[in-house]
Scaffold this active site. Structure first.
Site, short mmCIF file in Angstrom:
data_model
loop_
_atom_site.label_atom_id
_atom_site.label_comp_id
_atom_site.label_asym_id
_atom_site.label_seq_id
_atom_site.Cartn_x
_atom_site.Cartn_y
_atom_site.Cartn_z
N PRO A 135 0.81 -1.23 0.00
CA PRO A 135 0.00 0.00 0.00
C PRO A 135 0.84 1.28 0.00
O PRO A 135 0.51 2.23 -0.71
CB PRO A 135 -0.81 -0.12 1.30
CG PRO A 135 -0.85 -1.58 1.60
CD PRO A 135 0.43 -2.16 1.07
N GLU B 175 2.39 2.96 -14.51
CA GLU B 175 2.14 3.84 -15.65
C GLU B 175 0.70 4.31 -15.75
O GLU B 175 0.43 5.46 -16.08
CB GLU B 175 2.62 3.16 -16.92
CG GLU B 175 4.14 3.17 -16.93
CD GLU B 175 4.76 2.26 -17.95
OE1 GLU B 175 5.11 2.76 -19.02
OE2 GLU B 175 4.91 1.05 -17.68
MO1 MOS Z 1 8.53 1.91 -18.91
S1 MOS Z 1 8.22 3.62 -20.00
O1 MOS Z 1 7.61 0.81 -19.85
O2 MOS Z 1 10.14 1.55 -18.72
#
Ligand code: MOS
Length: 752
Positions: free
Chosen positions: A644, A717
């Protein structure tokens, strides 16, 4: 140029929970050793000499003055370095971020390319000598930007005839757009950007006999190892790559760099260890970056608020020597349920180093364009942007028809609305004002990012002194992988987290698959957990056999250590190997060969994505048009939350990156010269603490056990996908002005 703001908003965050970072103490005490901290006995220092032209060739290199400087040991150029191989291109079966390896010829492919490397006893001598290398060039015309008159877009599906790079087509979007009651047709532009991790790239090469050890911050130790072996013509078994801790990777460090072999070659010929630390400016030209892109999004909907069709076309910058593919419509095709979709990508050659992966490399730009168009469509239909998104959600993958392994878009939107107080929003643009006269805007956007997995082999070893060693393929770049591994192993073994030593980023410990694409956690935790469970099973069986009864009746089986001690064995060890659903056993050959072997988002029985909803408030100062972001609420679905504390930190970081992308970051190009102009942290403006207000993070937290045993998807990401459009949508709500280009500058809002 972006302007730095100095808001006075307090930095606050939601309370943290979960185990502390296992490397926190080391880090805050400055005890963590990065590659550039490394000092070997008799170590020499290297410095690169950059090209002053953008395209052409070297006609003459004069190293006389450089070699006269005291302490200079060598000036390596294409004329004297000797033959060495390329490491190939990551997207073409090789290992490098690009196929072009400087110093193999007199060719100049981009401004800032290395033309020579100086090696000296001291860093100071190396850097001064580098400035004394005199280079004469034959310059030829070049293309610096996407908009250059002779920059021709190539259709990606034709140039790279592989299924993953094909157009994405469902139904008949062109006809559906023609007949739709309401349409929008919008164009967007995003600039080149550079990752700018805190830790710049450094390499230390050392030979012991015919064994090469390389210390370099990389997300891909195995790829560097195999690429270097190929370049130097030696067996991979003769190369060890160490990358235990990175000070940020963000994709810039995900492959073999062009300079690494030069450092190894210099060390071999001079018979001493050599260290190269790039300058920040050289990072802008000697490693990858986020390519510039332009987007056209057309949407069609019915007056009833149902989305019918979308066409998303992307032009993305690439280099002249490589085709770096775009995968932007991989995500925009999956955001909403529509019967008709066309995603089409084009690549535009420019004279730069090959661009590459920068956190949410395609997903952030694609979502900026698509989610801005969705916001505009909601506006034209007179619908609330949250309700419009909810009404067009889908539980089946629009491209393949397969189910999602899990999908919680609706829960992200609903919970985010509640936490943000979205119900208090007044719909009309320019209808909300702060007491100081600032225009207030509330915006929302979605982000999704593929849930990927790569093969991994983990070993867990428990010693009778209570220490545990976990070795697996993965890289700690600050995201918290070491912590997630330690917490998982400790829980399975009934051991304290502090007893766990995690070995990652070491090619001697386990095969080190590239850690990227947000697949780190889903890749390493399942084999770590299974190895730890096997170790427990083994000890329990052993305990049962030796006592002649079931272990639970006769021995202390509460922890692995108590059973190990009872057994009298000095240690116990177990291994597990895992691969993504549908991957064949041979994929382990790619893993041990240093080649990318990740799968996702499509698996045999399902499609997997992580999702996030961002809610943003902007305030726009009425006279200066200064834009502030006092608060953001982000609700993410990454399956089970493995750690977390570090997960929350990932999302906060992703939001800060999104604020940077929306309002600050641009790598400026002067089309007359090529290269990147603002190649330092003074001119490449990133958000500072004073730019960041309150960021509230929450997780759906439902394990995706169809995807893997722990139910974890990716997070690193998806965190930044959708932040930029949420900000720009909030600016539209505040001002009534729709912005099409990032970063948004104050002058874009003058008159608004
Ligand atoms: Mo990341 S931009 O997939 O290393």
């Amino acid at each position: 140029m972006a302007t730095r703001t100095t808001t006075r908003t307090t930095t606050r965050s939601t309370p943290r929970a979960g185990a502390e970072r296992v490397d926190a103490r080391e880090k805050v005490r400055g005890a963590t050793r990065y590659a550039a901290d490394d000092a070997r006995p008799r170590m020499l220092h290297a410095a690169l000499v950059p090209s002053r032209i953008a395209r052409g060739s070297i006609t003459r290199i004069d190293s006389t003055a450089a070699l006269r400087l005291r302490g200079v040991r060598a000036v390596l150029t294409h004329e004297n370095i000797g033959a060495f191989d390329t490491g190939g291109f990551l997207m073409g079966g090789g290992f490098g971020f690009q196929s072009f390896y400087p110093l193999r010829s007199a060719q100049i492919a981009y401004r800032g390319q290395s033309v020579a490397m100086v090696v000296a006893d001291t860093l100071e001598a190396a850097r001064e000598a580098a400035s004394l290398v005199a280079v004469t060039y034959n310059a030829i015309p070049f293309v610096a930007t996407l908009d250059a008159p002779d920059a021709e877009p190539l259709l990606q599906s034709a140039a790279l005839p592989q299924p993953m790079f094909a157009d994405r087509r469902v139904g008949d979007p062109e006809t559906a757009l023609k007949t739709a009651e309401v349409t929008v047709d919008m164009r967007f532009e995003l600039p080149a950007q550079h990752q700018n991790p805190m830790e710049i790239i450094a390499t230390v090469a050392e030979w012991q006999g015919d064994m090469l050890t390389v210390r370099e911050p990389t997300q891909n130790a195995e790829g560097v190892r195999h690429g270097l072996a190929k370049q130097l013509g030696i067996a991979p078994a003769k190369v060890r790559v160490l990358s235990p801790t990175l000070g940020g990777g963000f994709g810039q460090k995900n492959s073999l760099q062009s300079h690494t072999a030069l450092v190894a070659l210099a060390s071999r010929s001079l018979g001493q260890p050599v260290k190269l630390v790039m300058s920040r400016a050289q990072l802008f030209h000697n490693a990858s970056f986020r390519p510039a892109s332009r987007h056209r999004v057309r949407l069609g909907a019915g007056r009833d608020g149902k989305l019918l069709a979308a066409v998303h076309e992307i032009d993305q910058q690439t280099s002249r020597h490589d085709l770096f593919p775009s995968l932007g419509t991989e995500v925009t095709s999956r955001l909403y349920g529509m019967g008709h979709f066309l995603g089409r990508e084009r690549l535009v050659r420019t004279d730069v180093q090959t661009p590459g992966y920068m956190r949410a490399p395609f997903e952030h730009p694609a979502a900026f364009a698509f989610e801005s168009a969705i916001d505009q469509m909601a506006h034209e239909l007179g619908r609330d942007p949250v309700a419009f998104r909810l009404a067009n959600d889908t539980m089946a993958d629009p491209l393949t028809g397969k189910p999602f392994s899990s999908r919680h878009v609706a829960e992200c939107l609903v919970r985010g609305s509640e936490l943000f107080g979205w119900a208090r929003r007044s719909a009309a643009p320019r209808s909300m004002k702060a007491s100081d006269g600032s225009l207030v805007g509330w915006g929302v956007a979605l982000g999704i990012y593929k849930a990927a997995m790569a093969p991994a082999i983990a070993t867990v070893r428990l010693n009778a002194d209570g220490t545990v060693r976990v070795a697996v393929g993965g890289h700690e770049m600050g995201q918290g992988m070491r912590t997630a591994i330690a917490v998982t192993a400790a829980r399975a073994l009934g051991a304290p987290v502090a007893a766990i030593e995690v070995l990652v980023g070491d090619t001697d410990a386990a095969p080190q698959h590239v850690t990227a694409g947000s697949w780190g956690t889903a890749t390493v935790l399942p084999p770590v957990l299974e190895a730890a469970q096997r170790l427990m099973d083994d000890l329990q069986r052993n305990a049962a056999a030796t006592t002649g009864a079931t272990a639970t009746e006769n021995g202390d089986t509460s922890t692995a250590l108590s059973m190990l001690r009872a057994s009298g064995r000095p240690f116990a060890q177990a291994e597990s190997r895992k691969r993504a659903p549908g991957q064949p056993e041979q994929v382990f050959g790619r893993l041990t060969g240093g080649l990318p072997a990740a799968a996702g988002p499509e698996y045999p029985d399902f499609v997997s994505f992580s999702t996030i909803a961002h809610f943003v408030e902007v305030r726009i100062e009425p006279t200066t048009r200064r834009i502030r972001v006092p608060r953001v609420v982000s609700v993410a679905d990454c399956g089970a939350v493995a750690s977390p504390r570090t997960a929350r930190s990932q999302v906060e970081g992703g939001v800060v990156w999104g604020i940077g992308a929306a309002l600050r970051e641009v790598s400026e190009v002067d089309a007359r010269y090529g290269g990147f102009l603002n190649a330092d942290l003074a001119e490449y403006v990133v958000p500072v603490a004073a730019d960041i207000g309150r960021i509230e993070v929450d997780f759906v937290g439902k394990p995706d056990t169809r995807f893997n045993a722990l139910g974890v998807k990716g997070l690193g990401e998806v965190a930044m996908v959708g932040v930029a459009p949420a900000i720009v949508n909030a600016v539209f709500h505040a001002t009534g002005k729709r912005l099409h280009r990032l970063p948004v500058l104050l002058e874009d809002l003058l008159g608004a």
